[in-house]
Design an enzyme around this catalytic site. Sequence first.
Site, PDB file in Angstrom:
ATOM      1  N   GLU A 199       3.080   2.261 -11.758  1.00 26.76           N
ATOM      2  CA  GLU A 199       2.396   1.360 -12.712  1.00 26.76           C
ATOM      3  C   GLU A 199       2.771   1.688 -14.152  1.00 26.76           C
ATOM      4  OE1 GLU A 199      -1.781   1.621 -11.564  1.00 26.76           O
ATOM      5  OE2 GLU A 199      -1.516  -0.083 -10.246  1.00 26.76           O
ATOM      6  N   GLU A 389       0.739  -1.531  -3.135  1.00 24.68           N
ATOM      7  CA  GLU A 389      -0.689  -1.205  -3.179  1.00 24.68           C
ATOM      8  C   GLU A 389      -1.447  -2.506  -3.066  1.00 24.68           C
ATOM      9  OE1 GLU A 389      -2.272   1.106  -6.447  1.00 24.68           O
ATOM     10  OE2 GLU A 389      -0.527   2.419  -6.470  1.00 24.68           O
TER      11      GLU A 389
END
Length: 491
Positions: A199, A389
Amino acid sequence: MTKFPKNFFWGGATAANQYEGGWNEGGRGPALTDVTTGATATTSRMVTYVMPDGTTGAYPQFGGRKPEGARYAVVDGYYYPNHLGTDFYHRYKEDIALYAEMGFKMFRMSISWSRIFPKGNEKAPNPEGLKFYRDVFGELRKYNIEPLVTISHYDTPLYIVEDLGDWGNPEVIDLYYHFCEVIFEEYKDLVKYWLTFNEINSQIMIGVFMSNAPKELVAPGFKNLHHQFIASAKVVKLAHEKYPQFQMGCMIAGMVFYPLTCDPKDVLNAQDLMQEAFYYYSDVQMRGHYPAYARRIWEKYGLDPAFFEKDAEVLQYGAMDFYSFSYYQSSCTTTHKEETEKVMGNLSMGAKNPYLQYSDWGWSWDADGLRYILNELYSRYEKPLMVVENGLGAYDTLEADGSVHDGYRIDYLREHVKAMKEAIADGVDLIAYTTWGCTDLVSAGTGEIRKRYGFIYVDVDDEGKGTLDRFRKDSFYWYKKVIASNGEDID
Ligand code: BGP
């Protein structure tokens, strides 16, 4: 009828700092998460420190700052959930056997940088750390489970953060590069799929969503990030030149912003946010150069374009082989202040969407958003995509007979599997789905264990009490069936 591709990678995802534990074992050095406390859905995690005169204190993880002269420290009276994680360090064989039982084809995990280089600046790696991951990868290979390895998942060694100036210091690029040289060479026969940073857009988010955040606080984040882009590009070049079998990917926190109204101002507002919070990062990492709209963002934060443009030649080598992202929820945005009820999301914030339902932590459920963004990403980059995810953080109850009835999680996941199938029918080249926290682990946002995502329940609470025994939830049996049928039997 469209089907999931034959070799689709079904699996689960974790991160060392939230799962592994063993924080001070095997020669591992500390990371920032080791001095970060637990919290709840409505309170903030705190980072603890000691002053030169021995007094101790704590500041909020988001938006807070360490006082002048303070040193990060583990302080008596606080609980640090990441020290234990959910004990993968000691139980990896048991957990991997459970993944194999579910039929996993892929397992996403990260390497704790400070387990390999305790301070981050050593020349020689820690042999015990290297051995740990070799054993884990070996165990995965035993069951034909493909590892997907995040090189840096919220896990920079504390020494780099505190004494070297973190990613603001360009010398950290070389330390990261050396870390990669070592792990690439060490695991070249065991690992094929790599993600350079988890991320990578996360560090800017606070600034993007806090409209009152001072520019001087946000601006350095873009510079740190630039150093990470360079670091990533350099190791992608290394991988492509020396290890042609490797597949390199970016990992971006998935952001979907809908305009709350059809006011064109809201539409532009949503476009702006998508650029600043989401596309900026992967445009660099997938295309190898900054997008045209970057200049406008730099201008907004008073940043000199020359700082970013001087490294154009390095960045161009960084174009990734595939794109990966996390996806939990979508958000709305509007310029009509009076119409907004604010809601949170994964690293984001926005206006409440009246058409969606929300989790106990206030994150929306929006499987259509996943199909939407998969289409957007594929038409933008035309490279294979991985959803690395996704999942529902929820309170679970362990019954006396060891069962956990998590039908709500199955409902959430089922909708997202359907959405992926539709996206594949739309023509998207989707190759993997690894759900978040396949075994319960510590939440990144709140430090809680009770915010559970897993197919496998871990008997431990928010004070670290419990047997750490593992239990199969209802979703365990459901996912096993999904994998066995390659996404056909999802009821
Ligand atoms: C992502 C992180 C993960 C994970 C997940 C869920 O941002 O990559 O590390 O934690 O979000 O978020 P949370 O743990 O806050 O529920």
